[in-house]
Design a protein around this motif. Sequence first.
Motif, PDB file in Angstrom:
ATOM      1  N   THR A  30       0.847  -1.187   0.000  1.00 35.04           N
ATOM      2  CA  THR A  30       0.000   0.000   0.000  1.00 35.04           C
ATOM      3  C   THR A  30       0.884   1.239   0.000  1.00 35.04           C
ATOM      4  O   THR A  30       2.010   1.227   0.496  1.00 35.04           O
ATOM      5  N   VAL A  31       0.362   2.315  -0.580  1.00 39.22           N
ATOM      6  CA  VAL A  31       1.133   3.549  -0.720  1.00 39.22           C
ATOM      7  C   VAL A  31       0.268   4.708  -0.251  1.00 39.22           C
ATOM      8  O   VAL A  31      -0.914   4.792  -0.588  1.00 39.22           O
ATOM      9  N   LEU A  32       0.868   5.610   0.523  1.00 44.40           N
ATOM     10  CA  LEU A  32       0.188   6.821   0.964  1.00 44.40           C
ATOM     11  C   LEU A  32       0.883   8.016   0.326  1.00 44.40           C
ATOM     12  O   LEU A  32       2.083   8.213   0.507  1.00 44.40           O
ATOM     13  N   ILE A  33       0.129   8.798  -0.432  1.00 41.96           N
ATOM     14  CA  ILE A  33       0.663   9.967  -1.129  1.00 41.96           C
ATOM     15  C   ILE A  33       0.219  11.217  -0.391  1.00 41.96           C
ATOM     16  O   ILE A  33      -0.975  11.427  -0.174  1.00 41.96           O
ATOM     17  N   ASN A  34       1.184  12.042  -0.006  1.00 39.90           N
ATOM     18  CA  ASN A  34       0.897  13.289   0.699  1.00 39.90           C
ATOM     19  C   ASN A  34       1.190  14.469  -0.218  1.00 39.90           C
ATOM     20  O   ASN A  34       2.187  14.473  -0.941  1.00 39.90           O
ATOM     21  N   GLY A  35       0.352  15.482  -0.175  1.00 40.27           N
ATOM     22  CA  GLY A  35       0.615  16.674  -0.972  1.00 40.27           C
ATOM     23  C   GLY A  35      -0.563  17.623  -0.934  1.00 40.27           C
ATOM     24  O   GLY A  35      -1.707  17.218  -0.697  1.00 40.27           O
ATOM     25  N   GLU A  36      -0.264  18.904  -1.170  1.00 46.74           N
ATOM     26  CA  GLU A  36      -1.327  19.895  -1.210  1.00 46.74           C
ATOM     27  C   GLU A  36      -2.270  19.628  -2.380  1.00 46.74           C
ATOM     28  O   GLU A  36      -1.924  18.921  -3.334  1.00 46.74           O
ATOM     29  N   SER A  37      -3.439  20.232  -2.307  1.00 45.20           N
ATOM     30  CA  SER A  37      -4.398  20.130  -3.401  1.00 45.20           C
ATOM     31  C   SER A  37      -3.778  20.689  -4.679  1.00 45.20           C
ATOM     32  O   SER A  37      -3.158  21.751  -4.679  1.00 45.20           O
ATOM     33  N   GLY A  38      -3.937  19.940  -5.775  1.00 44.05           N
ATOM     34  CA  GLY A  38      -3.446  20.412  -7.066  1.00 44.05           C
ATOM     35  C   GLY A  38      -2.027  20.031  -7.391  1.00 44.05           C
ATOM     36  O   GLY A  38      -1.510  20.411  -8.445  1.00 44.05           O
ATOM     37  N   THR A  39      -1.358  19.251  -6.528  1.00 39.54           N
ATOM     38  CA  THR A  39       0.032  18.888  -6.795  1.00 39.54           C
ATOM     39  C   THR A  39       0.174  17.690  -7.727  1.00 39.54           C
ATOM     40  O   THR A  39       1.265  17.441  -8.243  1.00 39.54           O
ATOM     41  N   GLY A  40      -0.899  16.936  -7.932  1.00 41.26           N
ATOM     42  CA  GLY A  40      -0.833  15.799  -8.856  1.00 41.26           C
ATOM     43  C   GLY A  40      -0.775  14.451  -8.173  1.00 41.26           C
ATOM     44  O   GLY A  40      -0.137  13.525  -8.674  1.00 41.26           O
ATOM     45  N   LYS A  41      -1.498  14.307  -7.065  1.00 43.93           N
ATOM     46  CA  LYS A  41      -1.459  13.037  -6.324  1.00 43.93           C
ATOM     47  C   LYS A  41      -2.065  11.892  -7.142  1.00 43.93           C
ATOM     48  O   LYS A  41      -1.533  10.775  -7.142  1.00 43.93           O
ATOM     49  N   GLU A  42      -3.157  12.162  -7.850  1.00 47.99           N
ATOM     50  CA  GLU A  42      -3.759  11.097  -8.646  1.00 47.99           C
ATOM     51  C   GLU A  42      -2.858  10.691  -9.806  1.00 47.99           C
ATOM     52  O   GLU A  42      -2.810   9.520 -10.188  1.00 47.99           O
ATOM     53  N   LEU A  43      -2.115  11.638 -10.357  1.00 44.24           N
ATOM     54  CA  LEU A  43      -1.184  11.326 -11.433  1.00 44.24           C
ATOM     55  C   LEU A  43      -0.109  10.357 -10.946  1.00 44.24           C
ATOM     56  O   LEU A  43       0.285   9.430 -11.679  1.00 44.24           O
ATOM     57  N   ASP A 106      -8.692   8.795  -2.745  1.00 43.70           N
ATOM     58  CA  ASP A 106      -8.263  10.182  -2.598  1.00 43.70           C
ATOM     59  C   ASP A 106      -8.926  10.798  -1.368  1.00 43.70           C
ATOM     60  O   ASP A 106     -10.048  10.433  -1.009  1.00 43.70           O
ATOM     61  N   GLU A 107      -8.237  11.731  -0.739  1.00 46.25           N
ATOM     62  CA  GLU A 107      -8.722  12.407   0.473  1.00 46.25           C
ATOM     63  C   GLU A 107      -9.134  11.380   1.535  1.00 46.25           C
ATOM     64  O   GLU A 107     -10.217  11.464   2.135  1.00 46.25           O
ATOM     65  N   ILE A 108      -8.250  10.426   1.783  1.00 50.24           N
ATOM     66  CA  ILE A 108      -8.545   9.359   2.740  1.00 50.24           C
ATOM     67  C   ILE A 108      -8.780   9.905   4.140  1.00 50.24           C
ATOM     68  O   ILE A 108      -9.494   9.302   4.944  1.00 50.24           O
ATOM     69  N   GLY A 109      -8.230  11.072   4.442  1.00 53.06           N
ATOM     70  CA  GLY A 109      -8.419  11.668   5.761  1.00 53.06           C
ATOM     71  C   GLY A 109      -9.853  12.051   6.057  1.00 53.06           C
ATOM     72  O   GLY A 109     -10.206  12.282   7.225  1.00 53.06           O
ATOM     73  N   ASP A 110     -10.699  12.128   5.020  1.00 56.73           N
ATOM     74  CA  ASP A 110     -12.107  12.478   5.209  1.00 56.73           C
ATOM     75  C   ASP A 110     -13.000  11.253   5.350  1.00 56.73           C
ATOM     76  O   ASP A 110     -14.225  11.390   5.449  1.00 56.73           O
ATOM     77  N   THR A 147      -3.783  12.113   0.558  1.00 57.56           N
ATOM     78  CA  THR A 147      -4.359  13.081   1.487  1.00 57.56           C
ATOM     79  C   THR A 147      -3.605  14.399   1.416  1.00 57.56           C
ATOM     80  O   THR A 147      -2.414  14.426   1.080  1.00 57.56           O
ATOM     81  N   ASN A 148      -4.309  15.481   1.714  1.00 62.33           N
ATOM     82  CA  ASN A 148      -3.640  16.770   1.907  1.00 62.33           C
ATOM     83  C   ASN A 148      -3.670  17.164   3.378  1.00 62.33           C
ATOM     84  O   ASN A 148      -3.339  18.290   3.728  1.00 62.33           O
ATOM     85  N   HIS A 149      -4.078  16.219   4.226  1.00 63.93           N
ATOM     86  CA  HIS A 149      -4.096  16.438   5.668  1.00 63.93           C
ATOM     87  C   HIS A 149      -2.861  15.825   6.317  1.00 63.93           C
ATOM     88  O   HIS A 149      -2.206  14.953   5.734  1.00 63.93           O
TER      89      HIS A 149
END
Length: 318
Positions: A30-43, A106-110, A147-149
């Motif tokens: 499993t992989v957790l991607i952290n980054g602000e909104s718009g940085t390209g996490k889904e990419l 995406d946005e797993i923190g929610d 997540t961006n949290h």
Amino acid sequence: MRQPNPIIGNSPPMREIRKLIETIADSTATVLINGESGTGKELVAQALHFQSPRAEANFVPLNCAAIPKELMESELFGHRKGAFTGALADRVGRFELAHGGTLFLDEIGDMPLSTQAKLLRVLQNQEVQRVGSLSARKVDVRVVAATNHDLRAAVRDKQFREDLYYRLSMVEIRIPKLTERKEDLPLLERHFISKFAQQYGKRIHGLTHRARLAISMHPWPGNVRELENVIGYAAMMTTSDMIDIQDLPAYMQKGEIAPPVPAKEESSVAPLGTLEEQERMLVTRALEAARGNQSEAARMLHIGRDALRYKMKKYGLV
């Protein structure tokens, strides 16, 4: 069939991300991607999927922030007909749709705490139980979450399960803000110009010098997504083969193009005047941001050092 890595950028952090993706793509971790909104996490999640042996199977995204709490379990695990009011037929959940492939959360923190517990059970057992069903179904799914949290803070505040956090974060990837990878701006600009020129059927060769200056000095709070929107808007508006500053959105023509400054200094940013006044301001601010380092200031402005020295002499900055 595996596909080329779609991530654009040659800055050190982006090279590291591409290298990490190559290293872990073949695993089931499993992989957790952290980054602000718009940085390209889904990419990044797509790159992990399409460079893995799972590339022939489905890549299934789910934005956890966009699903009502009461429907989250049905979206993830599916449901049986009659399981609840409105369940008029059996429904396959995202886990089953992603069987053999990748599920991107995406946005797993929610995600609600109640659903987090059931997600953890699925990750541990690799089987799902549809809402209203008594039987479980085996699934083979790689989960990539984003997540961006600050999930560590959420764990401390009892808003996110600690055991789920550690299960999701076997590998963590941090996506830098656009302002942390400004050397990638020319590549991103060319990519988006080419994309939108084709989309709108226009011959656009690039950006004028002052448009490039405006873009290079903007703080980009919306990151790469904001840059894409700006280039898309400008490509639609321009009547020339070069995007100029008047083609950019209005907010980028009103003095909001300085590099990031502390909040107490923001009120001192004056409206833009003539083109020469704009350019002098941008050169001055670049030198200030670079603390007088001319090579760094030239890099920020996307011009050569000789060109920078010429402008410094022109505006009496030496």
